[in-house]
Design an enzyme around this catalytic site. Structure first.
Site, short mmCIF file in Angstrom:
data_model
loop_
_atom_site.label_atom_id
_atom_site.label_comp_id
_atom_site.label_asym_id
_atom_site.label_seq_id
_atom_site.Cartn_x
_atom_site.Cartn_y
_atom_site.Cartn_z
N SER A 144 46.90 46.16 35.33
CA SER A 144 46.85 44.72 35.06
C SER A 144 46.24 44.01 36.25
CB SER A 144 48.24 44.16 34.80
OG SER A 144 48.23 42.75 34.77
N TYR A 157 56.78 42.09 38.16
CA TYR A 157 55.88 42.82 37.26
C TYR A 157 54.62 43.25 38.00
CZ TYR A 157 52.35 43.41 33.60
OH TYR A 157 51.33 43.90 32.81
#
Length: 251
Positions: A144, A157
């Protein structure tokens, strides 16, 4: 083995209900992928995903898999490879968590880290070893853009994805020359039905699937989706921290 068109004939999807993973599976089935293993926690959603891919003409098998249950990864995933060669492994599982809640609940934060990093490391190493033993195949790891630099909005995250990204890069180097190809995919914010306002440089599961297919054909090592995100991330890495803190929370 890949067919004459260069498309994988078999796919193991780790994260069998992943929107990106299923979009990729649909795209590859249209390109002649015939066998799909969906690995995930047993659920009606997993069964529905399997049914939707069967309707497209693929042979689909469901594999019980929990990222946190690392003690059985070798046994569960080993069964898949024991049935025949796997051309492509797509590691697409992960959890976003809830940053505000997880900051005040260390156990919840640890669960995010264990799912996105520890579980992924375990599954990736099991699959990498099996791919190396068969002498060919690709391992695609969904990272990501959130892992590029810590942000106030999602650093729990993001840190788990940063660790996974570095791990996957190193694994790719370790497997260089073995016949096994490792590709890291770094999407921006992925637009879904539950996200009404698209973020700048956001993307869709279908766009990520298209980038994965193209990256496989090119044997790319790193893929950004959308492509201009690479330049934005490069610039953001050099923004002074006091200024970086004041930037919008979306990538």
């Amino acid at each position: 083995m890949k067919d004459a068109f260069g498309a994988p004939q078999s796919l193991l999807l780790l994260g069998g209900t992943s929107a990106i993973g299923l979009a990729t599976a649909r795209r590859l089935i249209a390109r002649r992928t015939r066998t799909v293993w969906l690995a995930g926690r047993p659920s009606p959603e997993l069964d529905a995903a399997a049914g939707s891919l069967r309707a497209l003409g693929a042979e689909v098998r469901v594999v019980p898999f929990d990222a946190l249950d690392t003690d059985v990864h070798a046994e569960r995933l080993g069964r898949v490879f024991a049935e025949g060669d796997v051309d492509l492994v797509l590691l697409a599982f992960g959890v976003l968590g809830d940053q505000a809640r997880d900051e005040s609940d260390p156990a919840a934060a640890v669960r995010v880290a264990q799912t996105n990093y520890t579980g992924a490391v375990s599954a990736a190493l099991v699959c990498a070893g099996a791919l190396q033993a068969q002498g060919h195949g690709s391992l695609v790891v969904l990272s990501s853009v959130a892992g590029e630099r810590g942000r106030r909005a999602d650093f729990i995250y993001g840190s788990s994805k940063a660790g996974l990204d570095v791990f996957a890069q190193g694994l790719g180097d370790a497997l260089h020359g073995t016949g096994v190809h490792v590709m890291v995919v770094r999407p921006g914010a992925v637009r879904t039905a539950g996200r009404p306002e698209p973020a700048p440089l956001s993307t869709t599961p279908e766009a990520v699937a298209g980038a994965i297919e193209l990256g496989l054909r090119r044997r790319s090592e790193t893929v950004w989706v959308p492509a201009p995100l690479r330049l934005v991330a490069s610039a953001l890495r050099h923004v002074p921290r006091p200024l970086h803190r004041r930037l919008p929370v979306t990538p």
